[in-house]
Write a protein that holds these residues in place. Structure first.
Motif, short mmCIF file in Angstrom:
data_model
loop_
_atom_site.label_atom_id
_atom_site.label_comp_id
_atom_site.label_asym_id
_atom_site.label_seq_id
_atom_site.Cartn_x
_atom_site.Cartn_y
_atom_site.Cartn_z
N ILE A 34 0.84 -1.20 0.00
CA ILE A 34 0.00 0.00 0.00
C ILE A 34 0.88 1.25 0.00
O ILE A 34 0.63 2.20 -0.74
N GLU A 35 1.92 1.26 0.81
CA GLU A 35 2.82 2.42 0.86
C GLU A 35 3.55 2.60 -0.46
O GLU A 35 3.77 3.74 -0.91
N ARG B 14 1.19 4.24 -2.80
CA ARG B 14 1.08 5.66 -2.44
C ARG B 14 2.28 6.43 -3.02
O ARG B 14 2.10 7.50 -3.60
N LEU C 3 -6.71 5.62 -1.45
CA LEU C 3 -5.53 6.17 -0.77
C LEU C 3 -5.59 7.69 -0.69
O LEU C 3 -4.80 8.27 0.04
N GLU D 7 -6.10 10.58 2.76
CA GLU D 7 -5.66 9.97 4.03
C GLU D 7 -4.45 10.71 4.56
O GLU D 7 -3.64 11.22 3.87
#
Length: 145
Positions: free
Chosen positions: A93-94, A97, A142, A145
């Motif tokens: 996920i990072e 991002r 994403l 956030e």
């Protein structure tokens, strides 16, 4: 197995593929009965890969496709329940991002829906079969956030 520190490595298929291959072979081909043809889809060279090590031993893997789909999330049976799948997912996920993706998607085996829901994913659409295993698509936004 004692609770050792989990290390997540990121890299190319060239760098992590040999170790990821063995994990995926055991989990998907041996345990779940996925055919070799379905597992080795020819897309690994285009993906960003993640390898989880527990006490220096490779025990889990995942990949992030260029279109922000996360896939091939696999943890060896003896290392399940230790937070390794979540650590792999957080790393993927990072990375998404960092690459500027507004969201990530995946196709979850239906038994794993609660795991992904705890990470913030929302199921979308009907159940479908992939490699003979029931799945549902899931998405995590994403942005904001």
């Amino acid at each position: 197995m004692q609770r050792d520190t989990v290390e997540i490595r990121e890299g190319s298929w060239e760098a992590l593929g040999a170790q990821a291959t063995e994990i995926r072979r055991v989990v998907f081909i041996e345990e779940q009965g996925v055919s070799r043809e379905e597992e080795w889809d020819g897309r690994d060279g285009d993906c960003h890969h993640f390898l989880a090590l527990l006490a220096g031993r490779p025990v889990g893997t995942a990949r992030l496709l260029p279109d922000a789909h996360i896939g091939r999330v696999a943890v060896l049976a003896e290392a399940r329940g230790l937070g390794i799948g979540a650590a792999l997912m957080h790393a993927a996920i990072e990375a998404a991002r960092r690459h500027g993706h507004p969201g990530v998607e995946l196709a979850s085996q239906t038994h794993a829906l609660p795991f992904y829901e705890r990470l913030g994913f929302v199921a979308q659409g009907p159940e479908f079969l992939d490699a003979g295993i029931p799945h549902r698509n899931m998405r995590l936004l994403l942005t904001g956030e």
